[in-house]
Design a protein around this motif. Structure first.
Motif, PDB file in Angstrom:
ATOM      1  N   ASN A 247       0.939  -1.187  -0.083  1.00 56.96           N
ATOM      2  CA  ASN A 247       0.062  -0.050   0.003  1.00 56.96           C
ATOM      3  C   ASN A 247       0.972   1.341  -0.057  1.00 56.96           C
ATOM      4  OD1 ASN A 247      -0.186  -1.556   2.780  1.00 56.96           O
ATOM      5  ND2 ASN A 247      -1.012   0.504   3.446  1.00 56.96           N
ATOM      6  N   ASP A 248       0.664   2.051   0.841  1.00 59.81           N
ATOM      7  CA  ASP A 248       1.600   3.319   0.840  1.00 59.81           C
ATOM      8  C   ASP A 248       2.872   3.714   0.574  1.00 59.81           C
ATOM      9  OD1 ASP A 248      -0.907   3.408   2.482  1.00 59.81           O
ATOM     10  OD2 ASP A 248      -0.059   4.537   4.256  1.00 59.81           O
TER      11      ASP A 248
ATOM     12  N   GLN B 295       4.754   0.363   2.144  1.00 60.98           N
ATOM     13  CA  GLN B 295       4.012  -0.644   3.215  1.00 60.98           C
ATOM     14  C   GLN B 295       3.766  -2.018   2.395  1.00 60.98           C
ATOM     15  OE1 GLN B 295       2.141   0.190   6.369  1.00 60.98           O
ATOM     16  NE2 GLN B 295       4.203   0.989   6.232  1.00 60.98           N
TER      17      GLN B 295
ATOM     18  N   LYS C 236       2.508  -4.776   8.822  1.00 53.13           N
ATOM     19  CA  LYS C 236       3.174  -4.367   7.547  1.00 53.13           C
ATOM     20  C   LYS C 236       4.704  -4.223   7.989  1.00 53.13           C
ATOM     21  CE  LYS C 236      -0.382  -3.611   4.936  1.00 53.13           C
ATOM     22  NZ  LYS C 236      -1.429  -2.669   5.098  1.00 53.13           N
TER      23      LYS C 236
ATOM     24  N   TYR D  59       3.896   1.089  10.351  1.00 51.17           N
ATOM     25  CA  TYR D  59       3.223   1.726   9.550  1.00 51.17           C
ATOM     26  C   TYR D  59       3.852   2.989   8.928  1.00 51.17           C
ATOM     27  CZ  TYR D  59      -1.173  -0.653  10.471  1.00 51.17           C
ATOM     28  OH  TYR D  59      -2.204  -1.718  10.742  1.00 51.17           O
ATOM     29  N   SER D  60       3.139   3.588   8.126  1.00 54.83           N
ATOM     30  CA  SER D  60       3.663   4.701   7.240  1.00 54.83           C
ATOM     31  C   SER D  60       4.499   5.673   7.986  1.00 54.83           C
ATOM     32  CB  SER D  60       2.697   5.241   6.400  1.00 54.83           C
ATOM     33  OG  SER D  60       2.229   4.381   5.641  1.00 54.83           O
TER      34      SER D  60
ATOM     35  N   ARG E 197      -0.703   8.293  13.631  1.00 55.89           N
ATOM     36  CA  ARG E 197       0.218   7.558  12.854  1.00 55.89           C
ATOM     37  C   ARG E 197       0.701   8.551  11.422  1.00 55.89           C
ATOM     38  NH1 ARG E 197      -4.496   4.387  12.415  1.00 55.89           N
ATOM     39  NH2 ARG E 197      -5.731   4.764  10.526  1.00 55.89           N
ATOM     40  N   ASP E 198       1.563   7.992  10.770  1.00 54.11           N
ATOM     41  CA  ASP E 198       2.079   8.484   9.617  1.00 54.11           C
ATOM     42  C   ASP E 198       3.046   9.732   9.419  1.00 54.11           C
ATOM     43  OD1 ASP E 198       0.601   6.236   8.792  1.00 54.11           O
ATOM     44  OD2 ASP E 198      -1.019   7.441   8.034  1.00 54.11           O
TER      45      ASP E 198
ATOM     46  N   GLU F 103      -5.306  10.802   7.868  1.00 49.95           N
ATOM     47  CA  GLU F 103      -4.314   9.695   7.447  1.00 49.95           C
ATOM     48  C   GLU F 103      -2.931  10.391   6.705  1.00 49.95           C
ATOM     49  OE1 GLU F 103      -5.712   5.973   6.295  1.00 49.95           O
ATOM     50  OE2 GLU F 103      -5.443   5.258   7.982  1.00 49.95           O
ATOM     51  N   CYS F 104      -1.907   9.969   6.912  1.00 51.28           N
ATOM     52  CA  CYS F 104      -0.925  10.360   5.982  1.00 51.28           C
ATOM     53  C   CYS F 104      -0.671  11.957   5.373  1.00 51.28           C
ATOM     54  CB  CYS F 104      -1.039   9.679   4.612  1.00 51.28           C
ATOM     55  SG  CYS F 104      -0.752   7.851   4.717  1.00 51.28           S
TER      56      CYS F 104
ATOM     57  N   TYR G 255      -4.576   7.056  -3.269  1.00 54.87           N
ATOM     58  CA  TYR G 255      -4.652   7.298  -1.907  1.00 54.87           C
ATOM     59  C   TYR G 255      -3.437   7.467  -1.386  1.00 54.87           C
ATOM     60  CZ  TYR G 255      -6.566   6.961   2.943  1.00 54.87           C
ATOM     61  OH  TYR G 255      -7.176   7.353   4.015  1.00 54.87           O
TER      62      TYR G 255
ATOM     63  N   TRP H  38      -0.319   5.658  -3.946  1.00 51.93           N
ATOM     64  CA  TRP H  38      -0.730   4.396  -3.927  1.00 51.93           C
ATOM     65  C   TRP H  38      -1.930   4.330  -4.983  1.00 51.93           C
ATOM     66  CZ3 TRP H  38      -4.277   2.161   0.174  1.00 51.93           C
ATOM     67  CH2 TRP H  38      -4.590   0.868   0.089  1.00 51.93           C
TER      68      TRP H  38
HETATM   69  C1  FRU Z   1      -3.158   4.379   5.067  1.00 55.15           C
HETATM   70  C2  FRU Z   1      -2.778   3.837   6.010  1.00 55.15           C
HETATM   71  C3  FRU Z   1      -1.994   4.361   6.962  1.00 55.15           C
HETATM   72  C4  FRU Z   1      -0.859   3.293   7.753  1.00 55.15           C
HETATM   73  C5  FRU Z   1      -0.876   2.314   6.731  1.00 55.15           C
HETATM   74  C6  FRU Z   1      -1.130   0.780   7.464  1.00 55.15           C
HETATM   75  O1  FRU Z   1      -3.439   3.368   3.644  1.00 55.15           O
HETATM   76  O2  FRU Z   1      -3.840   3.224   6.876  1.00 55.15           O
HETATM   77  O3  FRU Z   1      -2.375   5.451   7.660  1.00 55.15           O
HETATM   78  O4  FRU Z   1      -0.015   3.722   8.356  1.00 55.15           O
HETATM   79  O5  FRU Z   1      -1.962   2.558   5.813  1.00 55.15           O
HETATM   80  O6  FRU Z   1      -0.379  -0.019   6.384  1.00 55.15           O
END
Ligand code: FRU
Length: 468
Positions: free
Chosen positions: A40-41, A57, A68, A100-101, A158-159, A217-218, A279, A296
């Protein structure tokens, strides 16, 4: 679980699965995708000592979300990439449910990752912001947590995205407050280890926004053309007729950050992409002064597992790398100029759409000048309609079988379209807007144009890029 155990399992998963994933007809020829499992990210995107680094990720063990890892690629030119040693595996207690990210910085010559250690309990979760530093072997040494969960927030924090400003480190951090509202926190540090929380920089109920999602997020913050752009992914915005149609949104605010007070005055939220899959983008500054973005090409919880690549043991791709600019009061995105090296000899077609031949679109770039209405069918399963109102992208939802659409309103003069096996990225009017989507055509997909609109169409086949 011990790092050794995780690495053994990962090695086996890659040995068992990578050939099948690589042979998949939907496997991109030049977009980045995981060797096996779920990606993912984009994480830790940076140009460091002349090389670009991009982490991701990754769940190497299954096409599912979960604990992850961070995979890691590097590149001299954003086109040809090489695999680097696995960056992070979720082996420690402070990251037991996932690394995570997060982001990367050049700390006085040391490439340093700042990421979220995600920890789940029977009820609830917590999050640690952690550091890791690159060693001589190209591996990251974990330095452990530097920031626990701040008071006043749920475990959804997070992130971290970190940057340097006036001899200090600054971090934006995604968060959910105790009233379940999404926020972006701003923090400051002299040494990446001791962080001071300056406050909530933006969020649901702040800066002129009403309720605006239960989690943000992010986040990413950068300066472009004399303004501070905050990119963020709010979760929980209600779908409207022609916007906020994906499960979760990704967009930006433009404004001014007052570093002394931590306050951010900003305008409205604008979606970054109008397609079906986009995303968690991350940006970085290139040595030559560009602001680059990679996203992503997926959205969490949006019928992900109905994608047919799951049966081949892999899922999701990144977007192409993009260059950002500020024009006409908007954030423009164009494919990074480096991608032009993938082009073969150009071909040119002109005429009304109805008169143009079918074009193979396995891996191509198309540049269209548009005058009038037309429609384009990608492999018979993704339709683009262009008229005076703008663009409508239509496909059949793989889970429900119902038609689904995405929209862009405005006058279309040019389109630049990048097709890579199972993805289409449509750049409108030299980057004024983008629509990014996955699709899963049969063998040898073709583009079929129809309508009275007059088109000038340049067409390049795009070469395979090298991932070593
Ligand atoms: C966004 C997310 C982030 C998190 C990560 C986990 O897609 O949910 O917030 O850090 O993916 O894989």
């Amino acid at each position: 679980m011990s790092e050794q155990h995780l690495l053994k399992q990962t090695l086996r998963a890659v040995m068992v699965g990578q050939q099948r994933a690589a042979a998949d007809e939907h496997r991109p020829l030049w977009h980045l995708a995981p060797p096996v499992g779920l990606m993912n990210d984009p994480n830790g995107f940076i140009q460091f000592k002349q090389r670009y680094h991009l982490c991701y990720q990754w769940n190497p063990l299954a096409c599912a979300h979960g604990a992850k890892y961070w995979g890691h690629w590097s590149s001299a030119d954003l086109v040809n990439w090489q695999h680097e040693p696995l960056a992070l595996a979720p082996a420690e207690e402070y990251e037991s449910h996932g690394c995570y990210s997060g982001s990367a910085v050049d700390n006085d010559g040391v490439l340093t990752l700042i990421y979220t250690g995600n920890v789940k309990f029977d009820r609830g979760r917590t999050a640690w912001q952690c550091l890791a530093t690159l060693n001589e072997q190209g591996e990251f040494d974990k330095q452990g947590p530097v920031l626990p969960l701040p008071a006043g927030y749920t475990g959804h924090v997070r992130d971290p995205k970190v940057w340097r400003h006036q001899d200090q480190w600054w971090m934006v951090l995604g968060a959910q407050d105790l009233s379940l509202q999404g926020k972006v926190l701003l923090l400051q540090s002299a040494d990446l280890k001791n962080w001071i929380l300056k406050g909530e920089m933006a969020g649901s109920g702040l800066g002129g926004l009403g309720p605006f999602g239960y989690m943000w997020e992010c986040p990413d913050l950068f300066r472009l053309a004399g303004r501070d752009i905050l990119v963020v992914c709010p979760q929980g915005l209600a779908a409207e007729a022609q916007r906020y149609l994906n499960t979760f949104q990704s967009g930006y605010f433009s404004g001014e950050l007052d570093y002394a007070s931590g306050s951010y005055q900003h305008g409205e939220f604008h979606e970054l992409d109008h397609g079906f899959e986009f995303y968690a983008p991350q940006t970085t500054a290139s040595d030559d002064g560009r602001r680059l973005l990679i996203g992503w090409m997926g959205v969490p919880d949006q019928d992900e597992f109905c994608q047919p690549t799951v049966a081949q043991g892999w899922i999701h791709t990144m977007t192409c790398p993009r260059e950002l600019s500020w024009q006409q009061g908007k954030l423009f995105q164009r494919p990074a100029r480096e991608l032009q090296q993938l082009r073969s000899e150009p071909r040119l077609f002109t005429g009304v759409a109805d008169s143009l031949p079918k074009i193979d679109i396995g891996s191509v770039e198309l540049a269209l000048q548009v005058d009038g209405d037309f429609s384009a069918s990608f492999g018979g399963i993704l339709q683009l309609n262009c008229d005076a109102q703008g663009l409508i992208l239509t496909r059949t939802n793989r889970r429900t079988g119902a038609a689904e659409q995405r929209f862009w309103s405005g006058k279309v003069t040019t389109l630049q379209i990048l097709c890579d096996r199972s993805s289409v990225e449509i750049f409108i009017n030299q980057g004024e807007a983008v629509m990014s989507s996955r699709y899963f055509p049969g063998a040898r997909p073709q583009l079929c144009l129809q309508g009275n609109g007059a088109l000038t169409l340049h067409h390049w086949r795009l070469k395979r890029c090298v991932i070593e």
